[in-house]
Motif scaffolding. Structure first.
Motif, short mmCIF file in Angstrom:
data_model
loop_
_atom_site.label_atom_id
_atom_site.label_comp_id
_atom_site.label_asym_id
_atom_site.label_seq_id
_atom_site.Cartn_x
_atom_site.Cartn_y
_atom_site.Cartn_z
N ASP A 110 6.62 -0.34 5.14
CA ASP A 110 5.41 -1.12 5.53
C ASP A 110 4.79 -2.07 4.72
O ASP A 110 3.94 -2.86 5.39
CB ASP A 110 4.33 0.11 5.69
N ASP A 111 5.44 -2.36 3.66
CA ASP A 111 5.06 -3.49 2.68
C ASP A 111 5.79 -4.72 2.87
O ASP A 111 5.35 -6.00 2.32
CB ASP A 111 4.94 -3.27 1.21
N ILE A 112 7.04 -4.62 3.64
CA ILE A 112 8.00 -5.67 3.46
C ILE A 112 7.51 -7.13 4.21
O ILE A 112 7.45 -7.95 3.78
CB ILE A 112 9.23 -5.31 4.29
N LEU B 283 14.67 -6.48 11.75
CA LEU B 283 15.73 -6.97 10.80
C LEU B 283 15.54 -6.62 9.59
O LEU B 283 15.99 -6.20 8.66
CB LEU B 283 16.44 -8.12 11.33
N LEU B 284 14.24 -7.33 9.08
CA LEU B 284 13.70 -7.40 7.99
C LEU B 284 13.50 -6.05 7.19
O LEU B 284 13.69 -5.70 5.99
CB LEU B 284 12.56 -8.46 7.71
N ASN C 173 0.92 -1.21 0.12
CA ASN C 173 -0.09 -0.02 0.04
C ASN C 173 0.79 1.28 -0.02
O ASN C 173 0.38 2.35 0.34
CB ASN C 173 -1.04 0.03 1.12
N ALA C 174 2.02 1.08 -0.44
CA ALA C 174 3.05 2.23 -0.17
C ALA C 174 2.41 3.21 -1.32
O ALA C 174 2.08 3.07 -2.47
CB ALA C 174 4.46 1.99 -0.53
N VAL D 26 12.25 -7.08 -4.41
CA VAL D 26 11.15 -8.06 -4.08
C VAL D 26 11.49 -9.48 -4.58
O VAL D 26 11.36 -10.36 -3.89
CB VAL D 26 9.87 -7.63 -4.72
N ARG D 27 12.40 -9.43 -5.52
CA ARG D 27 12.75 -10.92 -6.02
C ARG D 27 13.82 -11.76 -4.84
O ARG D 27 13.63 -12.63 -4.62
CB ARG D 27 13.73 -10.54 -7.30
N GLU D 28 14.84 -10.55 -4.10
CA GLU D 28 15.57 -11.23 -3.09
C GLU D 28 14.58 -11.46 -2.09
O GLU D 28 14.94 -12.60 -1.32
CB GLU D 28 16.47 -9.94 -2.72
#
Length: 338
Positions: free
Chosen positions: A189-191, A220-221, A16-17, A230-232
């Protein structure tokens, strides 16, 4: 125009960024036109997903779509891949072949890593964009095509223009509508939302319980730099889902899967008193210089201590060759012994 949430649901977009929502809004607005779109963003942010969104919401949605990675095709064959060739036009051309601009007529071509195109190919592409015309390699016959081009890059094309590696006229022709896809580190906030989605998906795939993060692991994430975006994140979620014995993941366990943390934990720690740490140094070269300088001081001090020990007459006599080598290497002098 489709609303943003319905686009997210349809294409599996998580987050939702504001930057992400704006990029989706622009994609939806431009989809039903034939304008050329240039998508900017780091590697791994999902630029191809945006090209699919634009094609699927356009009037060309029932016609062909093809994604071409310009950086993965050798320079000697890229013209043939895009525009086709005639039999005998070059070594190995045993038959005539249609290129993508011919086979995808009426549809959409997504040109990823557009900055990798050779200058000669850039001139051919510019002609297609301006006139809809192209010529097969080895032919003199002009052909027409009706293809919408969506391009993407993870490089600064203006810098390439200034360096003479990308045509200025092609840059402005491609950049009719720019869409910038934000990096994952700018969508903090999306991670966690993304990780949770990936964890559930991999739990279903590998028939196991989904992994969960404790609060320290979440922090940490969120604060990791995500150079692969996002791929990582998806790759790390899969690794943890497969390799972790405990499904409740701590920060210590998570750090094992983050390359940046793994590498940093093996590096020497630089002492500092002003709170700036490694930021005192302008770049990595200065850090290395300091490390080498400190090592040199340590080695010099060891030599000095060793030479003092050898002041003992008996030890000097027994180790005369070694003493001579040490004296020659750093100019140290010891007292003569009668």
């Amino acid at each position: 125009m489709a609303d943003i949430q319905s686009i997210k649901n349809r294409f599996g977009i998580i987050g939702n960024a504001p930057e992400l929502n704006y990029a989706l809004q622009v994609a939806a607005q431009v989809a039903n036109t034939d304008l050329t779109v240039l998508i900017f963003g780091e590697s791994g942010v999902g630029k191809e997903a945006f090209s699919l969104i634009i094609h699927s919401l356009s009037g060309r949605k029932h016609n062909p779509f093809i994604a071409v990675n310009c950086g993965a095709i050798p320079e000697g064959t890229i013209d043939s891949e895009l525009f086709g060739h005639e039999k005998g036009s070059f070594t190995g051309a045993v038959d005539s072949r249609k290129g993508y601009f011919e086979t995808v007529n009426g549809g959409t071509i997504f040109l990823d890593e557009i900055g990798e195109l050779p200058l000669g190919t850039q001139a051919r592409l510019l002609r297609v964009l301006e006139t809809g015309e192209f010529i097969r390699v080895g032919s003199s016959k002009v052909q027409k095509t009706d293809v919408r081009v969506i391009a993407a890059t993870n490089k600064d094309l203006l810098e390439l223009v200034n360096n003479g590696r990308f045509r200025q006229d092609l840059y402005y022709r491609l950049n009719t509508v720019p869409i910038r896809v934000p990096a994952l580190r700018d969508r903090k906030d999306d991670i966690i939302l993304l990780f949770r989605k990936f964890a559930v998906d991999f739990a279903e795939k590998y028939k196991t319980a989904p992994v969960q993060l404790d609060d320290d692991a979440k922090n940490l994430l969120i604060n990791y730099s995500w150079p692969g975006n996002v791929r990582e994140l998806k790759n790390i979620a899969e690794q943890i889902s497969v390799l972790s014995q405990d499904k409740q993941i701590s920060a210590k366990e998570l750090a094992k899967f983050l390359p940046e943390h793994t590498t940093m934990n093996r590096l020497p720690v630089l002492a500092h008193t002003n709170g700036q740490g490694a930021h005192e140094f302008a770049n990595e070269r200065e850090i290395l210089y300091k490390l080498f300088f400190d090592m040199k001081k340590d080695v010099t001090e060891l030599k000095r201590m060793f030479l003092e020990i050898l002041q003992n007459p008996n030890m000097v006599a027994q180790n005369q060759n070694l003493v001579s080598q040490l004296k020659e290497s750093d100019g140290y002098r010891i007292l003569s012994v009668d």
